[in-house]
Design an enzyme around this catalytic site. Structure first.
Site, PDB file in Angstrom:
ATOM      1  N   GLU A   1      26.660  29.485   3.444  1.00  0.00           N
ATOM      2  CA  GLU A   1      27.035  30.838   3.859  1.00  0.00           C
ATOM      3  C   GLU A   1      27.640  31.628   2.711  1.00  0.00           C
ATOM      4  O   GLU A   1      28.409  31.076   1.919  1.00  0.00           O
ATOM      5  CB  GLU A   1      28.047  30.755   5.000  1.00  0.00           C
ATOM      6  CG  GLU A   1      27.426  30.286   6.297  1.00  0.00           C
ATOM      7  CD  GLU A   1      28.470  29.896   7.312  1.00  0.00           C
ATOM      8  OE1 GLU A   1      29.362  29.109   6.956  1.00  0.00           O
ATOM      9  OE2 GLU A   1      28.391  30.370   8.450  1.00  0.00           O
TER      10      GLU A   1
ATOM     11  N   ASP B   1      28.884  28.062  19.109  1.00  0.00           N
ATOM     12  CA  ASP B   1      29.197  27.134  18.017  1.00  0.00           C
ATOM     13  C   ASP B   1      29.133  25.702  18.528  1.00  0.00           C
ATOM     14  O   ASP B   1      28.062  25.241  18.893  1.00  0.00           O
ATOM     15  CB  ASP B   1      30.552  27.527  17.413  1.00  0.00           C
ATOM     16  CG  ASP B   1      30.707  27.016  16.010  1.00  0.00           C
ATOM     17  OD1 ASP B   1      31.462  27.613  15.223  1.00  0.00           O
ATOM     18  OD2 ASP B   1      30.067  25.993  15.696  1.00  0.00           O
TER      19      ASP B   1
ATOM     20  N   ARG C   1      23.335  22.708   3.458  1.00  0.00           N
ATOM     21  CA  ARG C   1      24.333  21.680   3.812  1.00  0.00           C
ATOM     22  C   ARG C   1      24.076  21.268   5.256  1.00  0.00           C
ATOM     23  O   ARG C   1      23.437  21.997   6.028  1.00  0.00           O
ATOM     24  CB  ARG C   1      25.762  22.197   3.637  1.00  0.00           C
ATOM     25  CG  ARG C   1      26.207  23.274   4.630  1.00  0.00           C
ATOM     26  CD  ARG C   1      27.684  23.509   4.521  1.00  0.00           C
ATOM     27  NE  ARG C   1      28.215  24.644   5.253  1.00  0.00           N
ATOM     28  CZ  ARG C   1      28.589  24.606   6.536  1.00  0.00           C
ATOM     29  NH1 ARG C   1      28.407  23.501   7.259  1.00  0.00           N
ATOM     30  NH2 ARG C   1      29.105  25.677   7.123  1.00  0.00           N
TER      31      ARG C   1
ATOM     32  N   GLU D   1      36.299  21.598  12.599  1.00  0.00           N
ATOM     33  CA  GLU D   1      35.060  21.371  13.345  1.00  0.00           C
ATOM     34  C   GLU D   1      34.993  19.947  13.863  1.00  0.00           C
ATOM     35  O   GLU D   1      35.790  19.086  13.455  1.00  0.00           O
ATOM     36  CB  GLU D   1      33.842  21.608  12.420  1.00  0.00           C
ATOM     37  CG  GLU D   1      33.212  22.956  12.587  1.00  0.00           C
ATOM     38  CD  GLU D   1      32.371  23.065  13.857  1.00  0.00           C
ATOM     39  OE1 GLU D   1      31.820  24.140  14.103  1.00  0.00           O
ATOM     40  OE2 GLU D   1      32.261  22.097  14.610  1.00  0.00           O
TER      41      GLU D   1
ATOM     42  N   ASN E   1      23.938  23.864  15.189  1.00  0.00           N
ATOM     43  CA  ASN E   1      25.312  23.749  15.669  1.00  0.00           C
ATOM     44  C   ASN E   1      25.435  22.808  16.858  1.00  0.00           C
ATOM     45  O   ASN E   1      24.838  21.733  16.850  1.00  0.00           O
ATOM     46  CB  ASN E   1      25.886  25.143  15.936  1.00  0.00           C
ATOM     47  CG  ASN E   1      27.133  25.382  15.097  1.00  0.00           C
ATOM     48  OD1 ASN E   1      27.930  24.458  14.898  1.00  0.00           O
ATOM     49  ND2 ASN E   1      27.313  26.584  14.598  1.00  0.00           N
TER      50      ASN E   1
ATOM     51  N   ASN F   1      25.384  20.735   9.069  1.00  0.00           N
ATOM     52  CA  ASN F   1      26.393  21.334   9.918  1.00  0.00           C
ATOM     53  C   ASN F   1      26.707  20.362  11.063  1.00  0.00           C
ATOM     54  O   ASN F   1      26.922  19.176  10.782  1.00  0.00           O
ATOM     55  CB  ASN F   1      25.965  22.721  10.399  1.00  0.00           C
ATOM     56  CG  ASN F   1      27.196  23.547  10.754  1.00  0.00           C
ATOM     57  OD1 ASN F   1      28.209  23.502  10.052  1.00  0.00           O
ATOM     58  ND2 ASN F   1      27.137  24.229  11.862  1.00  0.00           N
TER      59      ASN F   1
HETATM   60  O1  LIG Z   1      31.441  25.992  12.190  1.00  0.00           O
HETATM   61  C1  LIG Z   1      30.219  25.914  12.011  1.00  0.00           C
HETATM   62  O2  LIG Z   1      29.456  25.372  12.764  1.00  0.00           O
HETATM   63  C2  LIG Z   1      29.686  26.469  10.746  1.00  0.00           C
HETATM   64  O3  LIG Z   1      29.928  25.541   9.761  1.00  0.00           O
HETATM   65  C3  LIG Z   1      30.310  27.818  10.479  1.00  0.00           C
HETATM   66  O4  LIG Z   1      30.369  28.076   9.140  1.00  0.00           O
HETATM   67  C4  LIG Z   1      29.494  28.854  11.209  1.00  0.00           C
HETATM   68  O5  LIG Z   1      29.127  29.880  10.370  1.00  0.00           O
HETATM   69  C5  LIG Z   1      30.279  29.495  12.287  1.00  0.00           C
HETATM   70  O6  LIG Z   1      30.795  28.491  13.105  1.00  0.00           O
HETATM   71  C6  LIG Z   1      29.356  30.405  13.069  1.00  0.00           C
HETATM   72  O7  LIG Z   1      28.379  29.645  13.666  1.00  0.00           O
HETATM   73 ZN   LIG Z   2      29.935  24.529  14.465  1.00  0.00          ZN
END
Ligand SMILES: O=C(O)[C@H](O)[C@@H](O)[C@H](O)[C@H](O)CO
Ligand SMILES: [Zn+2]
Length: 299
Positions: free
Chosen positions: A121, A204, A101, A18, A154, A103
């Site tokens: 998750e 995402d 957590r 990520e 996200n 993100n």
């Molecule tokens: O990558 C991310 O942003 C999250 O940490 C993932 O665990 C999401 O569940 C997945 O990307 C779907 O959105």
């Molecule tokens: Zn993401």
């Protein structure tokens, strides 16, 4: 004839790769493995990857004006010093939500670090909903909470004129836009700008290009899509050889290369055998458009 080229430049097995972030002075790509609990740096000249293991989910990494990095670790903002691998907690959020957590996160044009949270998750995109919030870490290390009731906080980015903030809460399947005040960092007037189509799956990570268009990585959609915020229309789709494309950024000498991260968490053996590069990082060239350098946190 398209000169588009997609190559797997970092052969990795990130559980959730990520937050790709280009670091110009190091000719390197920073990225994280969220559930692998690693902050990674790929040196594009030597092709060498350095990894720092941390003790909690690490979901975003950003450059810091004073050098080194700022990260989101568990439900904390933290400073990461690369050479001695030291982590210093700066601020905690969601203190009343022990199963949350952070993100995705990114620094805004004024040097503030925006990042959002989510519930843990059970398996990809399956979690207790509405547990997340969107925050900003200000340069003085105080924290602003913008809103709660978020599913999976996200992708985020800002328009080139710094008047609009783009944001993805994944399970809304929408890319939203807000009015954004550069002087204060305040956001308002939320509206949906683009609704993903079924085969695009889950929105995402996201980044903007020099023409003001947005690129969105589609988790389980195996693609990045280019959206025109003026019309709310998709103007391009680039498919990748893995389904779990998680985020994207521009990089390289003149920001003409696109880097796309991916995940392998949640894939069974049959799926992995079909997509052995899942969890790797890809470079797309020949898009005919460039990106902008990432902003650095000024705190
Ligand atoms: O990558 C991310 O942003 C999250 O940490 C993932 O665990 C999401 O569940 C997945 O990307 C779907 O959105
Ligand atoms: Zn993401």
């Amino acid at each position: 004839m398209s000169s588009l080229k997609i190559e797997c430049v970092i052969k990795d097995h990130c559980k959730i790769g990520e937050c790709p972030t280009w670091e110009e002075k190091e000719n390197s790509l920073m990225y994280v493995d969220v559930t692998g609990k690693k902050v990674c740096r790929w040196d594009s000249t030597t092709n060498h990857v350095q990894r720092i293991s941390v003790d909690a989910h690490v979901s975003a990494v950003a450059l810091r004006k004073s050098g080194d990095y700022i990260i989101t670790l568990g439900t904390s903002f933290a400073a990461l010093k690369w050479n001695d691998q030291s982590v210093t907690i700066i601020a905690h959020v969601d203190k009343d939500k022990s199963n949350n957590r952070f993100n995705d996160g990114k620094v805004d044009p004024a040097g503030r670090f925006f990042a959002g949270t989510m519930g843990m998750e059970i398996r990809p995109a399956v979690l207790e909903r509405k547990q997340g919030s969107l925050y900003t870490l200000l340069p003085d290390h105080s924290v602003v909470k913008h809103f709660g009731q978020v599913d999976i906080s996200n992708g985020l980015d800002w328009s080139l004129d710094h008047k609009t903030f783009f944001y993805i809460d994944s399970l809304s399947y929408s890319v939203d836009a807000f009015d954004y005040d550069l002087q204060t960092g305040n956001i308002s007037n939320r509206r949906s700008m683009y609704k993903l189509e079924k085969e695009e799956n889950i929105p995402d990570g996201m980044c903007i290009d020099t023409e003001g268009k947005l690129w969105v990585a589609c988790y389980n959609g195996g693609r990045v899509i280019r959206i025109d915020p003026e019309t709310g229309k998709r103007i391009q789709t680039v498919k990748l050889p893995v389904d779990k494309t998680t985020s994207c950024c521009f990089g390289g000498k003149d920001y003409s290369e696109m880097y796309v991260t991916s995940a392998c968490e949640g894939m069974d053996d049959e799926w992995l055998s079909r997509q052995p590069q899942a969890g790797s990082i890809f470079k797309i060239t020949g898009l005919g458009v460039k990106g902008i350098p990432p902003y650095s946190f000024t705190g």
